[in-house]
Design a protein around this motif. Structure first.
Motif, PDB file in Angstrom:
ATOM      1  N   ASP A   1      83.409  68.202 -10.985  1.00  0.00           N
ATOM      2  CA  ASP A   1      84.061  68.500 -12.258  1.00  0.00           C
ATOM      3  C   ASP A   1      82.983  68.951 -13.230  1.00  0.00           C
ATOM      4  O   ASP A   1      81.994  68.248 -13.444  1.00  0.00           O
ATOM      5  N   VAL A   2      83.171  70.106 -13.795  1.00  0.00           N
ATOM      6  CA  VAL A   2      82.176  70.631 -14.733  1.00  0.00           C
ATOM      7  C   VAL A   2      82.705  70.513 -16.155  1.00  0.00           C
ATOM      8  O   VAL A   2      83.904  70.574 -16.395  1.00  0.00           O
ATOM      9  N   GLU A   3      81.775  70.342 -17.077  1.00  0.00           N
ATOM     10  CA  GLU A   3      82.161  70.206 -18.475  1.00  0.00           C
ATOM     11  C   GLU A   3      82.760  71.504 -19.010  1.00  0.00           C
ATOM     12  O   GLU A   3      83.763  71.497 -19.713  1.00  0.00           O
ATOM     13  N   VAL A   4      82.141  72.623 -18.668  1.00  0.00           N
ATOM     14  CA  VAL A   4      82.627  73.935 -19.104  1.00  0.00           C
ATOM     15  C   VAL A   4      82.880  74.762 -17.856  1.00  0.00           C
ATOM     16  O   VAL A   4      81.931  75.144 -17.160  1.00  0.00           O
TER      17      VAL A   4
END
Length: 60
Positions: A23-26
């Motif tokens: 899961d990436v922040e952006v």
């Protein structure tokens, strides 16, 4: 391993056929550009494609 926009693999993620590894922040930005030759804006086919793309873009 690949990077795909969620809209292309949402069903597979939901069914468990694909697994999200990170899961990436952006999330990555997927930008589309449509180029039309000058004078073709009035072509009914070009207008139809443009309209459909704009309608569908809200779902991406």
């Amino acid at each position: 391993m690949t990077v795909l926009p969620t809209y292309l693999c949402a069903a597979e993620l939901a069914s468990g056929h694909l697994v999200k590894l990170l899961d990436v922040e952006v999330p990555p930005l997927n930008t589309l550009f449509v180029a039309v030759r000058p004078g073709m804006e009035e072509n009914p086919g070009v207008g139809t494609v443009r309209t459909r793309l704009l309608m569908q873009a809200g779902l991406w």
